[in-house]
Design an enzyme around this catalytic site. Structure first.
Site, PDB file in Angstrom:
ATOM      1  N   SER A  67       0.637  -1.481  -0.143  1.00 22.11           N
ATOM      2  CA  SER A  67       0.153  -0.066   0.000  1.00 22.11           C
ATOM      3  C   SER A  67       0.678   0.976   0.323  1.00 22.11           C
ATOM      4  O   SER A  67       1.158   1.880  -1.363  1.00 22.11           O
ATOM      5  CB  SER A  67      -0.812   0.009   1.245  1.00 22.11           C
ATOM      6  N   ASP A 285      -6.497   2.514  -3.066  1.00 22.95           N
ATOM      7  CA  ASP A 285      -7.908   2.102  -2.107  1.00 22.95           C
ATOM      8  C   ASP A 285      -7.883   2.630  -1.229  1.00 22.95           C
ATOM      9  O   ASP A 285      -9.038   2.866  -0.421  1.00 22.95           O
ATOM     10  CB  ASP A 285      -7.492   0.353  -2.018  1.00 22.95           C
TER      11      ASP A 285
HETATM   12 MG   LIG Z   1      -3.881   1.079   0.664  1.00 20.67          MG
END
Ligand SMILES: [Mg+2]
Ligand SMILES: CC(=O)N[C@H]1[C@@H](OP(=O)(O)O)O[C@H](CO)[C@@H](O)[C@@H]1O
Length: 548
Positions: A67, A285
């Site tokens: 991430s 995300d």
């Molecule tokens: Mg992320």
């Protein structure tokens, strides 16, 4: 088909030996650490994915990403058949499988098969995706070896965003009812719904259809190009921080986490006064919005802002449909106090507060017909119950409702298709926010004016053992060490609109301190004082935190 358990050990010994002595934990976002330490973990997660898949009799996803972490890190998480994060009880199994010695691995697998009564003859597919990190391809290969060792079938989706993976898993498990399980299927679903909602009028009142987009030099930059192509003039997304053409490093001085935690404009994006901008993180995300005003002052519109915008709009449409659907919003303790007041007092939407971590928010959101959840850092989405979808589908085609109610129902159905219900999705959320701003005729300042954020600060304190801190009441109250909560209460009392809480991080070896108060100076002071108390009472190590 028979599974040879001997292969499990042989592969481990020959190709993926355990290289790290200390234990590593399946945390809030799976395993996450230096990429060079992850080969054997990936292999073992390939094994576990096959077990989970056979146990659930459904398709499981494996996403390789760290991430917003630096490029040298990587990580892995498993995705359950509904496209959700893997169930918590299996997180413990994941930790166990990851940490046993190589020569204990085979027996550990056998034990799980026995304990969970898993039928090892079932044929299973495991979907694998990865972000753009240089370490991801070889780690994906290790996952594949794990899947093959237990005779599962790996299906490699290549480089994709985390939310795309969640979407693919859900599509496959619903026999494409949720959408078509391909990248093309994903783009088509989102873009057609977006275009339908936007209509022919691309601009509306104060809303202009141009946005500067910071791709964090990651997969979010790569994938937005497919949207640019399909959206054309309908929404002008101007891409920056695309490592494909620049020299920028993943998440370095840019991306959603940098912008949110530093409260700074990212590098690589031109500062145009009052221009709406958005940053996504390294696996796309999370998303946050922001702008610089004419005095070059930075303004951030984070996950709380997105949540309030989305909830207020959904509330309006639901009331237009005349249907009885309950709408709720889920936040964590990190949500700005001003946003919570605005939601409860002005929007009159019920708010729930849960522990940090998407899985908690997601589960709580499922309790509502329409559940909006966002973490302040920009991770969130909206879930719709079957009841809500059934009622809307009926209403959109039925003749019990007035024409305007029927139209509102159709609009809400299209909106559902812009949303990735499985997990927070930066690009789907971008399209959702743009749709709402367009519908309201708002620019980013209009959006910002709905309420004023309280100044807030997040600090990290390093302690010997972060688990000495335990909490209750959705992490807002500290239970141990003894006396810490009383000290925090005494400090908070001294500040107007003061609020502060501490909790051990689930992704880093630190304790997080959050504070907010009516002015920036007071907020900084409160945060520093609480951090000092944590340091004193919870076994701080290294330099004591500085008091502002
Ligand atoms: Mg992320
Ligand atoms: C304050 C904060 O932003 N915490 C983040 C962070 O968790 P911690 O447990 O606080 O380290 O990473 C999680 C996973 O990405 C995310 O869900 C969460 O919101």
């Amino acid at each position: 088909m028979t599974t040879s358990y001997r292969t499990v050990y042989a592969f481990a010994r020959e190709m993926h030996p355990k290289t790290v002595k200390h234990d590593i934990q399946y945390g809030t976002a799976g395993f996450r650490t230096k990429a060079s330490n992850l080969g054997y973990i990936m292999y073992r997660m390939g094994l576990l994915a096959v077990l989970r898949s056979r146990y659930k009799q459904g398709i499981i996803g494996v996403m390789i990403t760290a991430s917003h972490n630096p490029e040298c890190d990587n990580g892995v998480k498993l995705i359950d058949p509904h496209g959700e994060m893997m169930e918590q009880s299996w997180e413990e199994l994941a930790t166990k499988v990851a940490n046993v010695q190589d020569d204990e691995l085979e027996q550990t697998i056998r034990d799980i098969v026995q304990d969970y009564n898993i039928d090892m003859s079932i044929r299973v597919n495991i979907l694998i995706g990865k972000d753009t990190r240089p370490s991801s391809p070889s780690l994906a290969k290790s996952v594949i070896d794990g899947v093959l060792a237990l005779s599962g079938k790996p299906i490699d989706f290549g480089i994709v965003t985390t939310p795309q993976m969640h979407y693919f898993v859900k599509c496959r498990n619903t026999q494409n009812e949720y959408g078509v399980a391909t990248e093309e299927g994903y783009y088509t679903k989102l873009v057609s719904a977006f275009k339908k909602l936007r209509g022919d009028k691309y601009n509306n009142k104060n809303y202009e259809n141009r946005i500067l987009y910071d791709g964090a030099n990651g997969v979010g930059a790569k994938k937005i190009k497919y949207f640019q192509e399909r959206l054309g003039e309908c929404l002008k997304i101007v891409l920056y921080n695309d490592a494909g053409i620049g020299t920028g490093k993943l998440n370095h001085l840019c991306g959603a986490d940098y912008v949110k935690s530093q409260q700074l404009f990212p590098t690589g994006v031109p500062s145009e006064p009052n221009q709406r901008c958005a940053s996504v993180d390294g696996d796309a995300d999370r998303i946050v919005f922001y702008y610089n005003d004419e005095n070059d002052k930075f303004h951030l519109l984070d996950g709380d802002r997105i949540a309030t915008l989305v909830a207020s709009y959904l509330k309006e449409i639901v009331s237009e449909t005349g249907l009885d659907l309950n709408l709720g919003l889920v936040q964590t303790a990190y949500a700005n106090g001003a946003s919570t007041d605005y939601i409860t007092e002005s929007l009159k939407v019920p708010v729930a507060c849960v522990s940090t971590g998407v899985k908690y928010l997601h589960h709580k959101a499922l309790e509502f017909d329409i559940g909006v959840y966002f973490e302040a850092n920009g991770h969130g989405t909206v879930t719709f119950s079957k009841n809500a979808k059934d009622k809307l589908n009926q209403a959109a085609k039925g003749n019990i409702l007035t024409e305007s109610q029927q139209q509102a129902a159709s609009k809400l159905l299209a909106l559902i298709d812009v949303i990735n219900e499985t997990v927070g999705d930066a690009i789907a959320d971008l399209l959702l926010v743009e749709t709402i701003l367009h519908a309201k005729g708002w620019n980013i300042q209009d959006w910002e004016q709905t309420y004023t954020d309280l100044p807030n600060k997040l600090l990290k304190v390093t302690v010997q053992d972060r688990n000495v801190i335990t909490t209750k009441d959705a992490e807002r109250q500290c239970v141990t060490p003894n006396g810490l909560q009383e000290e925090i209460n005494d400090l908070v009392k001294k500040y107007k609109r003061g609020r502060s809480f501490v909790r051990p991080s689930g992704t880093e070896d630190i304790v997080r301190v959050y504070a907010e108060a009516s002015t920036k100076e007071e907020c900084d002071k409160l945060a520093a004082q609480v951090a000092q108390k944590v340091y004193d009472l919870a076994g701080g190590i290294g330099n004591p935190p500085l008091i502002a």
